[in-house]
Design an enzyme around this catalytic site. Structure first.
Site: not given
Ligand code: PMV
Length: 311
Positions: A92, A96, A98, A143
């Protein structure tokens, strides 16, 4: 065809942007794929992304982040340019998990393979990081790292040197149930809001980030020891701290509470927050019960995934 996995941040999101450690896990069974086929000579690269609803000439949409990635990689490595790249993804978007990093990683791997080249994960990760910056502004880099290395990692930014990246030990397999709020929230929004609050009250936010760091250290030990009960408690604490940091939402609070009431060992939002997904730690027997409870509580999708033990 090249593929790359989805990811979840098990603990430490947001604080990781401010130099604290975080733990991220690749989800081997939820993936993005890219396939390259030759296209007529002189046409240049095209991207076909049925799940993202589009097909376009890279030259006609040069500012699109995926277009930019394709142009960069083809030019930098002298790869064939008359290609049609088809992207498919079971991940999705803006949730969150990746999705952006996985799609970019699959594209880079596939373009290189088509041109008869390969690169080590660290270099693929660096290219994807550049591309992620177009979406997120100032991503921590966690990520792209977990997706390109495809192993559970400990990640910590350091001043004036590359981030610390260590493989972590998983003592016994972990079962996670993922619940999607169905609310799409671009990472840069909560990340930007946290930065504003931190600037307005650094002492308060530094203290919150320190508390997150402490639980991430404890989570690493619990993971190595296969102590799911302790890990679950730490995940609950992480959710409370993320609430205090201001990145939870009514849906995320509701789903995490529902998972705990149904017997989850712990539950927290995962990723940037304000929407996207939450995760619940459970025993494998209990997973269907937790998934059903999440659906009853309004999750638009639930996924059960297992993280294998390492070593
Ligand atoms: O991309 P996401 O939604 O998994 O979030 C990234 C994680 C954060 O710590 C919020 C931002 C980051 O760049 O590490």
């Amino acid at each position: 065809m090249a593929t790359a996995p989805a990811k979840l941040i098990l603990c430490g999101e947001h604080a990781v942007v401010y130099g604290r450690p975080a733990i991220a896990l690749p989800l081997a069974d939820i993936r993005a794929t890219a396939t390259v086929a030759p296209s007529p000579a002189g046409r240049g690269p095209m991207i076909h992304a049925p799940d993202l609803g589009g097909r376009w000439h890279v030259a006609e949409q040069p500012t699109d982040p995926l277009s930019r990635l394709v142009i960069t990689v083809i030019e930098r490595f002298g790869l064939p340019a008359d290609v049609e790249i088809t992207i498919r993804s079971a991940i999705p978007i803006a949730s969150g998990m990746g999705s952006g990093a996985a799609i970019a990683t699959a594209i880079v791997r596939e373009l290189l393979a088509y041109g008869g080249q390969t690169l080590p994960p660290a270099e693929i990760s660096a290219i994807v990081y550049e591309s992620e910056r177009a979406y997120h502004g100032t991503p921590s880099g966690i990520d792209n790292t977990v997706v390109a290395f495809e192993q559970p990692i400990w990640f910590q930014r350091r001043p004036d040197q590359p981030p610390l990246i260590e493989p972590i030990v998983i003592g016994t397999p972990l079962t996670l149930v993922i619940g999607d709020t169905g609310v799409r929230s671009p990472t840069r929004l909560p990340v930007g809001a946290v930065r504003e609050r931190w600037q307005a009250d650094p002492a308060r936010y530094e203290a919150l980030f320190d508390q997150v760091a402490k639980l991430v250290v404890a989570a690493r030990t619990a993971l190595a020891e296969g102590d799911a009960v302790t890990l679950g408690r730490l995940l609950n604490t992480n959710h409370e701290l993320l609430r205090d940091i201001g990145v939870s939402s009514a849906e995320l609070d509701y789903l995490t509470t529902a998972a705990r009431s149904a017997g989850a060992l712990g539950a927290k939002l995962a990723g940037a927050g304000w929407g996207g997904v939450m995760l619940a730690l459970t025993t494998s027997d209990q997973a269907p019960v937790i998934a059903a409870a999440l659906q009853a509580a309004g999750a638009t999708t639930t996924l059960v995934t297992t993280i294998a033990a390492t070593g």
